[in-house]
Write an enzyme that holds these catalytic residues in place. Structure first.
Site: not given
Ligand code: C5J
Length: 225
Positions: A29, A134, A167, A207
């Site tokens: 992203d 996505k 994300c 962990q």
């Molecule tokens: C991502 C979000 N890409 N923070 N989106 O992390 O909404």
């Protein structure tokens, strides 16, 4: 070095090993609306410099992967123009005056085909690099990412991008449940919220590496030198 050689990267909680043929660089992203001044992220009051610091290290790793001819994949968070894949809960969450699908500074917010939804020019995909569109935070939900990875024999992922705790974390957790090993590069991932970035990395590597490994791009570059 051949694509089946094993490369060992210094990482936490212990060294991460991969063979290039079975490993993909997965860039999450790196979209204009999240990273660029004047985009949706900044419109919401976020400090985009926290994300922009990841551009240069990502460029270095991406350049190396491309030079070697290894697997590179990109993701974009966004929705169909008719918003058919946008859950109503996601549309209204946050109670912001401007939400997904509304007109924003760079086109309709998080809508596929709009300027703000696209990947920043600094890391723009090249032909042959898969782009996964996505609708969710995780890159596996409602996408063909798993099928593509399986068809290419990929078992390990080097994960970069934004944001660390949303994300990136969701994708690493989804990958972990599907049997992939993930290495997250701390300088190549970022969050608008530095404490969330730190927590996001800690949650992955604690962990005994419950969701994966964490390292720095310098360690990857030196392992390949
Ligand atoms: C991502 C979000 N890409 N923070 N989106 O992390 O909404």
């Amino acid at each position: 070095m051949t694509t089946t050689d094993t490369i060992t990267v210094n990482a936490e909680p212990y060294p991460f090993e991969f063979s290039p043929a079975a490993c993909a660089l997965l860039i999450i992203d790196m979209q204009r609306d999240f990273l660029e001044p004047g985009g949706f992220g900044e419109m919401l009051g976020n400090d985009v410099s926290q994300l922009r610091r990841t551009i240069e290290p990502n460029q270095r790793v991406l350049a190396l992967w491309r030079a070697k001819g290894w697997h590179v994949m990109h993701t974009r968070e966004g929705h169909r123009p008719d918003l058919g894949c946008l859950p109503p809960a996601k549309k209204v969450r946050g109670r912001s005056a401007t939400t997904i699908g509304d007109p924003g500074p760079m086109g309709r917010i998080l809508v596929r085909g709009e300027a703000g939804h696209d990947i920043i020019p600094e890391l723009y995909p090249q032909p042959g690099e898969a782009i996964i569109d996505k609708p969710g935070k995780g890159a596996f939900y409602a996408t063909d990412l798993h099928a593509i990875l399986q068809n290419r024999g990929i078992q390990k992922l080097i994960v970069t991008g934004v944001t660390t705790e949303v994300c990136v974390n969701t994708t690493v957790r989804e990958a972990n449940d599907r049997g992939y090993d993930c290495l997250v590069l701390e300088d190549c991932v970022g969050s608008y919220l530095p404490d969330m970035h730190e927590a996001g990395l800690k949650m992955i590597k604690e962990q005994g590496g419950i969701f994966g490994w964490v390292s720095h791009s310098a360690n990857v570059l030196s392992a390949l030198a």
